[in-house]
Design an enzyme around this catalytic site. Sequence first.
Site, short mmCIF file in Angstrom:
data_model
loop_
_atom_site.label_atom_id
_atom_site.label_comp_id
_atom_site.label_asym_id
_atom_site.label_seq_id
_atom_site.Cartn_x
_atom_site.Cartn_y
_atom_site.Cartn_z
N ARG A 53 0.83 -1.20 0.00
CA ARG A 53 0.00 0.00 0.00
C ARG A 53 0.87 1.25 0.00
NH1 ARG A 53 -5.25 0.89 1.68
NH2 ARG A 53 -5.36 -1.02 2.90
N LYS A 87 2.49 11.22 -2.92
CA LYS A 87 3.46 12.28 -3.23
C LYS A 87 4.83 12.00 -2.59
CE LYS A 87 3.26 17.34 -3.30
NZ LYS A 87 2.35 18.45 -2.92
N GLU A 137 14.44 2.60 -0.10
CA GLU A 137 15.68 2.10 -0.69
C GLU A 137 15.51 1.42 -2.04
OE1 GLU A 137 18.55 0.84 2.49
OE2 GLU A 137 16.76 0.93 3.71
N VAL A 147 9.64 2.18 1.22
CA VAL A 147 9.85 2.68 -0.13
C VAL A 147 11.17 3.45 -0.25
CG1 VAL A 147 8.58 4.84 0.21
CG2 VAL A 147 8.57 3.76 -2.04
MO1 MOS Z 1 19.27 2.78 5.10
S1 MOS Z 1 20.98 2.45 3.97
O1 MOS Z 1 19.20 1.31 5.93
O2 MOS Z 1 19.54 4.06 6.15
#
Ligand code: MOS
Length: 761
Positions: free
Chosen positions: A651, A656, A728, A726
């Site tokens: 979800r 934005k 990484e 969301v």
């Molecule tokens: Mo992220 S690289 O686990 O702050």
Amino acid sequence: MTVIGKPIARVDGRLKVTGAAKYAAEFNQSQMAYAYPVRSTIARGTITGIDHSAASSSPGVIAVLSHLNAPRLKAVNPQELGRAGGRLAENLVALQDNKVHYFGQFVACVVAETYEQARAAAALLKIAYAAEKPALDLASELPKGIKPEKTVLAEEAQVNVGKAAPLLAAAPFKVERTYTTSMENHHPMEPHGCVAVWEAADKLTLYDATQGVMVDRATTAYLFGLKPENVRVLSPFLGGGFGCKGLPWTYMPLAVMTAQTIKRPVKLVITRQMMQTNVGRRTATVQKVALGASRDGKLAVIRHHSDSYNNLTQFFEPSGLATEVLYNAPVREITYKVAKLNVGAPTYMRAPGEASGTFALESAMDEMAYEMKIDPIEFRILNHTAVDPLTKHPFSSEYLRECYRTGADKFGWGQRKMQPRQARDGRHLIGYGMATATYPGYRSSATARIQIMINGDVRVMSATQDIGTGTYTILAQTAADALGISVERITAQIAASILPPAPFAAGSMTVASVNPAVLAAGEMLRADLMKLAVADAKSKLNGRRAEEIGFADAKFFVKSDTSISDSYADIMRRNSKVMMEACATTMPASGPGFGAPGAPCVTAPAASEENSDAKKYSFHSFGAQFAEVWVDEDLGTIRVKRFTSVQDVGRIMNEKTARSQIIGGVIFGLGQALMEETIYDRRWANPVTRTLGDYHVPANLDVPPVDVYFIGKPDPHISPIGARGVGEIGITGVAAAIANAVFNATGKRLRDLPLTPDKLI
Ligand code: MOS
């Protein structure tokens, strides 16, 4: 859930653009002094002498600290520290002995009335060293390297060692290649810094640029022998973290001990140069990927060996993590070798492991598809897996094929020619490339408290952070849905260690960890309000059953006749309550997120969720990345002209802020692909890329339009909200999509990041 998902603007946006948002180093104190750390000029050896005299008599200097006179802190036993909820990013506490482990290590600290005075005096310190030859060559150091632990970031570290070779030998189609990635530094806009204030001999307040106030608190309490409740850590805003502010680095205890010594508040902010040496990096990797396939295009075997290095930490870049979950293949072998080099410690950097690993794996997949004359998307769909290949558990929720199809459609993949060098505009060769994105759906225990005031204001409290991702906003959205109160009336109070505990903001786990706790606390508070209403003879809802009652606009109503209602304010007034609150701790549904401190519920009552799903499902996010590149063959320059990213992250909490996260991740990946590289001088083991003038990150003109699409299907198993993180996943697969597009444009396969012009000519 009607407010969750809405693309509302950041609730802290105005504070940020007006400069009213205060970052750690902006909490100036009266009588505050400035500390400036001094860096070692050798990479390995011992300090044989320090002459403080010139620095000490320099104008404005209050004290000069080195291992000769610095307070001795508690020697760190990592297991003991971990049990206390603390961690150090590197196993090093500044100024405790005369050993030097890497160039730039903090070996002294000058504190003065002004920053300029401290910095000027720092240059006057005379430090003598007995230097040893630093280890800097990966190939020659690997044989002496450490044996990696069994797990890395909570995942398996050595998988099926030696099992791949016979299958590779027998495979009719194979690709066996070496891919290399460069050392990168995070370089968020805000450098690390803190203001340390001793309120009493046993009481400390710390404003620190950190992704984890609870880890900071536990670590500081441990080192200085304080009660955790006597250490107050605040980090209300962060000018970017990306992993380098995940765990405490040496500058922080250095500031605290300096303040302790001079008995005044101390500010310590590190320089951009120090950000190259003292606060972590993504190390370079050498990755060997081998794929074997049968004639029908099905993978028979995947092998991924990754070599990298570390120093002063067990952590290393786990490039094989994505290879653990992508594609159906009867056998996969994933191994690591880790050398010890005299550079600063590696640490988490946006998708640690997946960002570097997907470059290798997804380049190899493209090479294999080309070899077999199969479209790269078809090749991936042919080898798609709906179960976790290692655990054999089904994914909790997985729409990767939809990501490919949506991306192909939106991007216009059908225009692509399989053969390279088919599209041209003037002197530019044009190419299309794609790659798979993936990142785990980590989740950790978290606690949240919600308070409602009689005037209708609501406070959401949890010791989580907003590291620029939008946490303030989505916590308010979650509380709004839980209580039926408009988001404008809700304030999130976070980023202070005095609040109910939450994990550090890392591993993309904040949304999945903290929001379910907020939802649970909100539901408990709502139930308490309703109980008062139905038990109250003066309420129009008196005697009604819970199933009959709906809620919205800060009131309860009868679903079949909404004119029969009772407002929260009236309920509280009749019961003489000016404030009501509830607190909930949620248990992880997906096992511990990596590096998470234990975050026990300290306030009753606890609402623990069913967590048996943790054992039945594998939690991962997926996506597809598409790049169009224009290559100037004469100059060897690569321009990404447009980029399409399709993500399946469960979800969407806020359309934005989620979109911003993916765009940021893609830009990060573009930097990794085309320009980012920390270069060391092999003679002295010092980085020669010292500023943003020579460590290049993408600037506005480097960044093309990035189209982002979300599948948006809630994950039914990770939490009642169904959102995975969301932060990484956006970077993963980007470098491979670009390199694959460069091959499609030019016919040249580049396997060494970054893809600089010299490699193309
Ligand atoms: Mo992220 S690289 O686990 O702050």
